[in-house]
Design an enzyme around this catalytic site. Structure first.
Site, short mmCIF file in Angstrom:
data_model
loop_
_atom_site.label_atom_id
_atom_site.label_comp_id
_atom_site.label_asym_id
_atom_site.label_seq_id
_atom_site.Cartn_x
_atom_site.Cartn_y
_atom_site.Cartn_z
N LYS A 1 0.85 -1.19 0.00
CA LYS A 1 0.00 0.00 0.00
C LYS A 1 0.88 1.24 0.00
O LYS A 1 1.86 1.32 0.76
CB LYS A 1 -0.89 0.02 1.25
CG LYS A 1 -2.18 0.83 1.07
CD LYS A 1 -3.17 0.10 0.17
CE LYS A 1 -4.58 0.67 0.30
NZ LYS A 1 -5.54 -0.04 -0.56
N THR B 1 -4.04 -5.41 0.51
CA THR B 1 -3.43 -4.09 0.71
C THR B 1 -4.28 -3.24 1.65
O THR B 1 -3.74 -2.37 2.34
CB THR B 1 -3.23 -3.36 -0.63
OG1 THR B 1 -4.49 -3.07 -1.23
CG2 THR B 1 -2.38 -4.18 -1.59
N ASP B 2 -5.57 -3.50 1.70
CA ASP B 2 -6.42 -2.78 2.65
C ASP B 2 -6.04 -3.14 4.09
O ASP B 2 -6.08 -2.29 4.99
CB ASP B 2 -7.89 -3.11 2.40
CG ASP B 2 -8.82 -2.24 3.23
OD1 ASP B 2 -8.84 -1.02 3.00
OD2 ASP B 2 -9.50 -2.78 4.11
N PHE C 1 31.94 29.23 -10.23
CA PHE C 1 32.16 28.04 -11.05
C PHE C 1 33.04 28.44 -12.22
O PHE C 1 32.60 29.08 -13.16
CB PHE C 1 30.84 27.44 -11.54
CG PHE C 1 31.03 26.10 -12.20
CD1 PHE C 1 31.61 25.05 -11.51
CD2 PHE C 1 30.62 25.88 -13.51
CE1 PHE C 1 31.79 23.80 -12.10
CE2 PHE C 1 30.79 24.64 -14.11
CZ PHE C 1 31.37 23.59 -13.40
N ARG D 1 27.78 34.16 -8.57
CA ARG D 1 26.52 33.74 -9.20
C ARG D 1 25.52 33.36 -8.12
O ARG D 1 25.87 33.16 -6.95
CB ARG D 1 26.75 32.55 -10.13
CG ARG D 1 27.23 31.29 -9.40
CD ARG D 1 27.31 30.09 -10.31
NE ARG D 1 27.67 28.88 -9.55
CZ ARG D 1 27.59 27.64 -10.01
NH1 ARG D 1 27.17 27.42 -11.25
NH2 ARG D 1 27.93 26.61 -9.26
N VAL E 1 29.06 23.03 -6.82
CA VAL E 1 28.09 22.22 -6.04
C VAL E 1 28.79 20.96 -5.56
O VAL E 1 28.57 20.50 -4.43
CB VAL E 1 26.86 21.90 -6.90
CG1 VAL E 1 25.90 20.98 -6.14
CG2 VAL E 1 26.14 23.18 -7.31
N GLN E 2 29.63 20.38 -6.41
CA GLN E 2 30.31 19.14 -6.06
C GLN E 2 31.15 19.30 -4.78
O GLN E 2 31.10 18.46 -3.88
CB GLN E 2 31.23 18.70 -7.22
CG GLN E 2 30.50 18.16 -8.43
CD GLN E 2 30.09 19.23 -9.44
OE1 GLN E 2 29.99 20.41 -9.09
NE2 GLN E 2 29.85 18.83 -10.67
N ASN F 1 20.97 21.75 -9.70
CA ASN F 1 21.47 23.13 -9.76
C ASN F 1 20.43 23.95 -10.51
O ASN F 1 20.33 23.90 -11.74
CB ASN F 1 22.82 23.17 -10.48
CG ASN F 1 23.52 24.50 -10.32
OD1 ASN F 1 22.96 25.44 -9.75
ND2 ASN F 1 24.72 24.60 -10.83
N HIS G 1 19.04 26.95 -12.18
CA HIS G 1 19.77 28.04 -12.81
C HIS G 1 19.00 29.36 -12.78
O HIS G 1 17.79 29.40 -13.04
CB HIS G 1 20.09 27.68 -14.27
CG HIS G 1 20.97 26.47 -14.40
ND1 HIS G 1 22.20 26.39 -13.81
CD2 HIS G 1 20.78 25.29 -15.04
CE1 HIS G 1 22.75 25.22 -14.09
NE2 HIS G 1 21.90 24.53 -14.82
#
Length: 302
Positions: free
Chosen positions: A11, A59-60, A161, A178, A233-234, A260, A262
């Protein structure tokens, strides 16, 4: 000839909001709004291959179990509840060999009224989620993960960057200033050898391990995002992982997946205007996507 190779069912999108009242003052509350997914693995092959439903736990029933156990059990934090559900299903159904559970907790925060936090009034902090997942086998093996998802952040300076590889397909210009924005998706995997049996997860939860780790991971993410003059970012996501591993010895690995998002500087040269990093165009797509996992052990890379 064909063969059923894998199967699972259960579920999804089972939702509840639990109110926890302070025993010393029933007017002081905590709330948890959660969404739960449970998938069962086991001896269900004949339901697929012979149209025989006799082993199927409906599933109920799975949905009802989640809700009844949420009523009976102290669900705070979600790691305690996820361990409780795993133990419950494996104990109750002898033909269930494994279980896969995911819980997402929506972020509701108390807000200030007349200078102090109100006892039982909340505001929703955007779409941010606290997450937990559990894969648990009857043998006792388990993989438990916690995380943060959809925590949207932006800083208007302090990101660079440049120095990247360039070829005849490259149009991106180097940037020393940036906008940096992302939707944080971070997951940390717990060291099951250090925690011990799955039942220990509940006792560790009561002792505050999972709440303190979540707060440390969230604070580290926000602090480094804000304060670090990001080379990429890395680089920033690696530093976040490293710091979380330093703070929480029970965590084996930390992963980040960061789009990222932009924001492009709008060119007003046609109008004779200078745009000193003041007006940007939020680009809905495409976006960069950067991922990494940092652990305490060296592993071969694929």
């Amino acid at each position: 000839m064909v063969e059923l190779q894998t199967s699972t069912y259960g579920k999804d999108n089972v939702k509840f909001l639990k109110v926890k009242k302070d025993p010393s003052n029933p007017n002081v509350h905590q709330v948890m709004e959660a969404t739960v997914k449970i998938l069962l693995v086991g001896n269900f092959d004949i339901a697929y291959t012979e149209a025989d439903n006799s082993p199927i736990v409906p599933t109920d029933t799975v949905k009802n179990t989640i809700l009844v156990e949420a009523k009976k059990f102290d669900v705070f934090p979600i790691e305690a509840f996820i361990a409780h559900l795993g133990l419950h299903f494996i104990k109750k159904y002898s033909h269930v060999s494994g279980i896969d559970i995911e819980i997402s907790q929506h972020r509701w925060s108390k807000y200030l009224v007349d200078g102090k936090l109100h006892d039982h009034s909340y505001l929703k902090d955007g779409e941010e989620l606290r997450t937990a997942s559990l894969k648990y086998k009857r043998s006792g093996e388990y993989v438990l993960k916690s995380g943060i998802k959809d925590l949207t952040v932006l800083k208007s300076t302090g990101s660079m960057f440049y120095g990247f590889h360039q070829c005849d397909y490259t149009t991106l210009k180097p940037a020393t200033d940036r906008i940096l924005s992302t939707d944080v998706d971070s997951v940390w995997e717990w060291d099951s050898k250090k925690i011990g049996a799955l039942s220990n997860v509940i006792s560790q939860a009561r002792a505050g391990l999972f709440d303190s780790a979540y707060e440390a991971a969230r604070e580290t993410t926000l602090k480094l995002f804000a304060l670090e003059k990001s080379a990429s970012v890395q680089a920033t996501m690696y530093n976040m992982c490293e710091e979380i591993l330093k703070q929480v010895p029970f965590i084996a690995t930390v992963s980040y997946s960061l789009p990222n998002k932009h924001y492009f500087l709008i060119d007003f040269s046609w109008k004779g205007l200078e745009n000193d990093n003041e007006l940007f165009y939020p680009s809905p797509h495409p976006n960069g996507l950067i991922k990494c996992t940092v652990g305490r052990e060296k592993k071969a890379k694929f």
